[in-house]
Design a protein around this motif. Sequence first.
Motif, short mmCIF file in Angstrom:
data_model
loop_
_atom_site.label_atom_id
_atom_site.label_comp_id
_atom_site.label_asym_id
_atom_site.label_seq_id
_atom_site.Cartn_x
_atom_site.Cartn_y
_atom_site.Cartn_z
N TYR A 18 6.74 4.80 -12.84
CA TYR A 18 5.49 5.18 -13.58
C TYR A 18 5.60 4.65 -15.12
O TYR A 18 4.82 3.84 -15.44
CB TYR A 18 4.99 6.79 -13.57
N VAL A 19 6.56 4.89 -15.65
CA VAL A 19 6.81 4.64 -17.20
C VAL A 19 7.00 3.03 -17.07
O VAL A 19 6.36 2.45 -17.97
CB VAL A 19 7.87 5.34 -17.79
N LEU A 20 7.75 2.43 -16.22
CA LEU A 20 7.96 1.17 -16.45
C LEU A 20 6.82 0.33 -15.86
O LEU A 20 6.53 -0.66 -16.52
CB LEU A 20 9.20 0.72 -15.50
N SER A 21 6.01 0.65 -15.16
CA SER A 21 4.76 -0.01 -14.53
C SER A 21 3.91 0.03 -15.57
O SER A 21 3.01 -1.09 -15.99
CB SER A 21 4.31 0.63 -12.95
N TYR A 82 0.09 13.26 -6.86
CA TYR A 82 -1.12 14.15 -6.83
C TYR A 82 -1.42 15.07 -7.97
O TYR A 82 -2.29 15.51 -8.52
CB TYR A 82 -0.74 15.14 -5.66
N ILE A 83 -0.27 15.89 -8.50
CA ILE A 83 -0.15 16.66 -9.60
C ILE A 83 -0.56 15.99 -10.91
O ILE A 83 -1.49 16.35 -11.56
CB ILE A 83 1.17 17.22 -9.82
N PHE A 84 0.03 14.75 -11.07
CA PHE A 84 -0.05 14.17 -12.67
C PHE A 84 -1.12 13.04 -12.65
O PHE A 84 -1.35 12.74 -13.60
CB PHE A 84 1.27 13.58 -12.93
N LEU A 85 -1.63 12.58 -11.35
CA LEU A 85 -2.52 11.34 -11.32
C LEU A 85 -3.87 11.52 -10.87
O LEU A 85 -4.89 11.11 -11.24
CB LEU A 85 -1.86 10.16 -10.88
N ILE A 86 -3.71 12.28 -9.52
CA ILE A 86 -4.98 12.45 -8.68
C ILE A 86 -5.75 13.47 -9.26
O ILE A 86 -7.12 13.56 -9.44
CB ILE A 86 -4.68 12.47 -7.37
N ILE A 87 -5.19 14.69 -9.18
CA ILE A 87 -6.01 15.87 -10.01
C ILE A 87 -6.60 15.65 -11.37
O ILE A 87 -7.93 15.82 -11.52
CB ILE A 87 -5.09 17.01 -9.94
N PRO A 88 -5.97 15.07 -12.32
CA PRO A 88 -6.47 14.84 -13.64
C PRO A 88 -7.35 13.63 -13.64
O PRO A 88 -7.87 13.30 -14.60
CB PRO A 88 -5.24 14.62 -14.55
N HIS A 89 -7.50 13.06 -12.72
CA HIS A 89 -8.36 11.65 -12.40
C HIS A 89 -7.88 10.50 -13.35
O HIS A 89 -8.77 10.08 -13.91
CB HIS A 89 -9.80 11.99 -12.58
N SER A 90 -6.77 10.36 -13.18
CA SER A 90 -6.11 9.21 -14.05
C SER A 90 -6.47 7.92 -13.67
O SER A 90 -6.80 7.60 -12.35
CB SER A 90 -4.63 9.48 -14.18
N THR A 91 -6.38 7.00 -14.64
CA THR A 91 -6.77 5.45 -14.26
C THR A 91 -5.49 4.57 -14.40
O THR A 91 -5.43 3.79 -14.73
CB THR A 91 -7.60 4.98 -15.14
N ALA A 92 -4.44 5.16 -13.70
CA ALA A 92 -2.99 4.65 -14.02
C ALA A 92 -3.00 3.31 -13.05
O ALA A 92 -3.61 3.35 -12.02
CB ALA A 92 -1.82 5.67 -13.70
N LEU A 93 -1.83 2.67 -13.19
CA LEU A 93 -1.91 1.32 -12.51
C LEU A 93 -1.45 1.66 -10.97
O LEU A 93 -1.97 1.00 -10.11
CB LEU A 93 -0.82 0.21 -12.92
#
Length: 127
Positions: A18-21, A82-93
Amino acid sequence: MKIKLAIIYGILTWLITYVLSEIFNPIFTDNLPHINIVVPIIIIIVTGFFGILYIRNIDKNEVIEGFLAGVIFIMMDVICDYIFLIIPHSTALIIEDYPLHMLSMIIITLLITTFLGYLAQMKIDLK
């Protein structure tokens, strides 16, 4: 099977991917706007690294252990997504095209960890 070690390596694999992407995506997106190769390459490198760290401590049934480690890495990826990206509705790559990310991550992870297990069981003399 060393479940705790596999879980820790699975979480570290997700975190570093995640961090490197997030770091390298802007560089490649500006130069190659229609090609998203950053995440698969990072998954290959990071999974290979942690797969080697896990497999080198296994003495028997390396192929099965490699496959099971891959399954745990995948479960940790799904849980962390699920915990860090989908539940908070993140727009990560990583979750822009989530089904493609999941499919490629599952295939790459299982192939790498199982292949590392296969290589670990071979008796190679490089002399």
